[in-house]
Design an enzyme around this catalytic site. Structure first.
Site, mmCIF file in Angstrom:
data_model
loop_
_atom_site.group_PDB
_atom_site.id
_atom_site.type_symbol
_atom_site.label_atom_id
_atom_site.label_comp_id
_atom_site.label_asym_id
_atom_site.label_seq_id
_atom_site.Cartn_x
_atom_site.Cartn_y
_atom_site.Cartn_z
ATOM 1 N N ARG A 141 -19.515 -3.911 34.700
ATOM 2 C CA ARG A 141 -20.153 -2.774 33.695
ATOM 3 C C ARG A 141 -21.743 -3.672 33.722
ATOM 4 N NH1 ARG A 141 -14.987 -3.714 31.251
ATOM 5 N NH2 ARG A 141 -15.633 -6.050 30.697
ATOM 6 N N GLU B 140 -8.374 -18.405 32.549
ATOM 7 C CA GLU B 140 -8.289 -18.340 32.066
ATOM 8 C C GLU B 140 -7.064 -18.954 32.876
ATOM 9 O OE1 GLU B 140 -7.905 -16.385 27.644
ATOM 10 O OE2 GLU B 140 -6.662 -17.856 27.162
HETATM 11 P P1 AMP Z 1 -16.115 -14.579 31.358
HETATM 12 O O1 AMP Z 1 -16.476 -15.015 32.904
HETATM 13 O O2 AMP Z 1 -15.553 -15.970 30.864
HETATM 14 O O3 AMP Z 1 -17.835 -15.338 30.740
HETATM 15 O O4 AMP Z 1 -16.677 -13.219 31.414
HETATM 16 C C1 AMP Z 1 -17.720 -12.143 31.162
HETATM 17 C C2 AMP Z 1 -16.431 -11.257 32.460
HETATM 18 O O5 AMP Z 1 -15.590 -10.434 31.601
HETATM 19 C C3 AMP Z 1 -18.247 -9.688 31.947
HETATM 20 O O6 AMP Z 1 -17.784 -9.246 33.152
HETATM 21 C C4 AMP Z 1 -16.978 -9.506 30.736
HETATM 22 O O7 AMP Z 1 -17.472 -7.528 31.296
HETATM 23 C C5 AMP Z 1 -15.862 -9.478 30.825
HETATM 24 N N1 AMP Z 1 -15.659 -9.922 29.236
HETATM 25 C C6 AMP Z 1 -15.161 -11.079 29.170
HETATM 26 N N2 AMP Z 1 -14.443 -10.949 27.667
HETATM 27 C C7 AMP Z 1 -15.107 -9.668 26.947
HETATM 28 C C8 AMP Z 1 -14.804 -9.201 26.102
HETATM 29 N N3 AMP Z 1 -14.841 -10.294 24.774
HETATM 30 N N4 AMP Z 1 -14.645 -7.931 26.016
HETATM 31 C C9 AMP Z 1 -15.439 -7.631 26.646
HETATM 32 N N5 AMP Z 1 -16.179 -8.058 27.881
HETATM 33 C C10 AMP Z 1 -15.122 -8.898 28.411
#
Ligand code: AMP
Length: 174
Positions: free
Chosen positions: A61, A98
């Site tokens: 995305r 996670e």
């Molecule tokens: P993180 O590595 O935990 O910062 O997760 C970021 C990635 O996971 C991004 O590429 C987002 O597209 C996806 N992501 C994580 N949480 C969400 C959420 N609540 N809604 C949409 N996409 C998410």
């Protein structure tokens, strides 16, 4: 205000893809030619003074608006992808999720040492993905002059994982 229009457009889906997660769906922004154009204009106004040589977009995305930003600025676009997708020599970075772990990769020869890049993704959650993308850029000896997100989930403190002093713009903060 742009941030208010974005919040109105973003669809929130409870318990997707699993219980407890409120998924933020940016596809209604992409479906609106006027709102997506206004967003890319805003991104470009922030990014242009940082004088990037490339926009680095994170799969998947981060590709759409990352590429639109690169076109707007007249610079190149470089994808960060999941393993097994990039056909030439890559840098790899593993990071924790996670549950379990993930890996991101970038083509080695596309990033010229010393060049300036802006990293873009749709959303900053725990920060692991963005941190891994920054580490890929560090391995390639390029300067990350900015990191851009459409959405930041501030309650997850993802910013704290990014190097101190990183120039971050999040258009909408939850
Ligand atoms: P993180 O590595 O935990 O910062 O997760 C970021 C990635 O996971 C991004 O590429 C987002 O597209 C996806 N992501 C994580 N949480 C969400 C959420 N609540 N809604 C949409 N996409 C998410």
């Amino acid at each position: 205000m742009l941030s208010e229009k974005l919040i109105q457009a973003i669809a929130e889906i409870p318990d997707f893809p699993k219980p407890g997660i409120s998924f933020k769906d940016i596809t209604p922004i992409l479906a609106s030619p006027t709102l997506s154009a206004e967003l890319v204009d805003n991104m470009a106004a922030w990014a242009a003074p940082l004088k990037p040589d490339f926009i680095v977009g994170i799969e998947s995305r981060g590709f759409m608006l990352g590429f639109a930003l690169a076109q707007k600025l007249g610079v190149g676009f470089i994808p960060v992808r999941k393993p097994g997708k990039l056909p030439r020599e890559v840098y790899s970075e593993d990071y924790d999720l996670e549950y379990g772990s993930a890996t991101v990769q970038i083509h080695k020869e596309d990033l010229k040492p010393g060049c300036r890049v802006i990293i873009h993704d749709d959303l900053l959650a725990t920060g692991g993905t963005a941190e891994a993308a920054i580490k890929l850029c560090t391995k390639a000896n390029v300067n990350v002059v900015g990191v851009h997100f459409i959405i930041e989930l501030a309650f997850l403190n993802g910013r704290n994982l990014l190097p101190a002093g990183t120039n971050i713009l999040s258009e909408v903060i939850y």
